[in-house]
Design an enzyme around this catalytic site. Structure first.
Site, mmCIF file in Angstrom:
data_model
loop_
_atom_site.group_PDB
_atom_site.id
_atom_site.type_symbol
_atom_site.label_atom_id
_atom_site.label_comp_id
_atom_site.label_asym_id
_atom_site.label_seq_id
_atom_site.Cartn_x
_atom_site.Cartn_y
_atom_site.Cartn_z
ATOM 1 C CG ASP A 101 -21.730 -30.620 58.107
ATOM 2 O OD1 ASP A 101 -21.589 -29.025 56.848
ATOM 3 O OD2 ASP A 101 -21.140 -31.819 58.038
ATOM 4 C CE LYS A 129 -22.687 -26.261 58.675
ATOM 5 N NZ LYS A 129 -22.227 -26.933 59.877
ATOM 6 C CG ASP A 157 -26.709 -31.873 69.522
ATOM 7 O OD1 ASP A 157 -26.488 -31.836 67.527
ATOM 8 O OD2 ASP A 157 -25.839 -33.101 69.953
HETATM 9 P P1 IMP Z 1 -24.359 -34.782 56.744
HETATM 10 O O1 IMP Z 1 -24.251 -36.355 56.820
HETATM 11 O O2 IMP Z 1 -22.738 -34.932 56.630
HETATM 12 O O3 IMP Z 1 -25.007 -34.219 56.297
HETATM 13 O O4 IMP Z 1 -24.577 -34.119 58.335
HETATM 14 C C1 IMP Z 1 -26.168 -34.064 58.600
HETATM 15 C C2 IMP Z 1 -25.337 -34.225 60.376
HETATM 16 O O5 IMP Z 1 -25.458 -33.591 61.297
HETATM 17 C C3 IMP Z 1 -27.317 -33.030 60.520
HETATM 18 O O6 IMP Z 1 -28.677 -33.514 60.436
HETATM 19 C C4 IMP Z 1 -26.744 -32.834 62.004
HETATM 20 O O7 IMP Z 1 -27.793 -33.888 62.922
HETATM 21 C C5 IMP Z 1 -24.541 -32.859 61.739
HETATM 22 N N1 IMP Z 1 -24.347 -31.423 61.847
HETATM 23 C C6 IMP Z 1 -23.997 -31.011 60.611
HETATM 24 N N2 IMP Z 1 -23.239 -29.967 60.517
HETATM 25 C C7 IMP Z 1 -24.120 -29.116 61.948
HETATM 26 C C8 IMP Z 1 -24.081 -28.289 62.559
HETATM 27 O O8 IMP Z 1 -23.291 -26.847 62.413
HETATM 28 N N3 IMP Z 1 -24.887 -27.664 64.172
HETATM 29 C C9 IMP Z 1 -24.941 -29.200 64.262
HETATM 30 N N4 IMP Z 1 -25.026 -29.716 63.738
HETATM 31 C C10 IMP Z 1 -24.207 -30.607 62.666
#
Ligand code: IMP
Ligand code: MG
Length: 173
Positions: A101, A129, A157
């Site tokens: 994300d 994403k 989740d």
């Molecule tokens: P980042 O550090 O922002 O890249 O977030 C990664 C983590 O956020 C992932 O491993 C998920 O656990 C959670 N996450 C991000 N987007 C989503 C989503 O759309 N649905 C569920 N969990 C998400």
């Protein structure tokens, strides 16, 4: 209150795509042992399905970090909750994630892992994403790019629910 989940990527599509990625990995790592490192808890479902489809020897370990609270917004702070059980030095490591994300979690983990001198290292994620990225980091392999919607299922989740859905869905607003 019951939430309605709309299917974004069906079980069949997810599983066919995991098979393709597994075949690519088996070819790329022929003659080697891959060490899959899963990020708890989201990556567990993907990691099992991927591991079952690899035709090369596989070992596995898990780590746990937190970056999200109990909702759908990231706190922006990544914390290590559980480290690996085994050393990754000299091993062919594949970091397995559920979704990329902002990229903060992966960027934190990549730095941590690379210090530990694996023989090779790559990131495989079920979902990406790319629109949401705030840190410059990209997966080496990705099953599906998804739009900027909060998705659930296949390990993902919402407040710990829906991880067990056998497809990727979005919660209807
Ligand atoms: P980042 O550090 O922002 O890249 O977030 C990664 C983590 O956020 C992932 O491993 C998920 O656990 C959670 N996450 C991000 N987007 C989503 C989503 O759309 N649905 C569920 N969990 C998400
Ligand atoms: Mg995660």
């Amino acid at each position: 209150m019951d939430e309605k989940i709309n299917v974004l990527i069906s079980k069949e599509e997810v599983e066919n795509r995991i098979q393709e990625i597994a075949d690519e990995i088996s070819a790329k790592y022929a003659g080697k042992v891959v060490h899959l490192v899963g990020v708890l808890k989201g990556s567990v479902f993907f990691m099992c399905e991927l591991a079952k489809r690899l035709s090369i020897p596989v070992t596995m370990d898990f780590m746990s970090v937190s970056s999200y609270g109990n909702g759908t917004k990231s706190s922006g702070i990544v914390k290590l909750i559980k480290d690996l059980d085994e050393t990754i030095e000299g091993r062919d490591v594949i970091l397995v994630e559920d979704i990329m994300d902002s990229g903060r979690t992966l960027s934190y983990l990549v730095n941590l892992m690379k210090e530990r001198k694996p023989a090779s290292f790559m990131i495989v994620t079920l979902l990406d994403k790319p629109e949401r990225r705030v840190v410059e980091i990209n997966p080496d392999m990705c099953c599906f790019k998804v739009p900027d919607r909060f998705v659930v299922g296949y390990g993902l989740d919402c407040a710990q629910k829906y991880r067990n859905l056998p497809y990727i869905g979005v919660i209807e607003e």
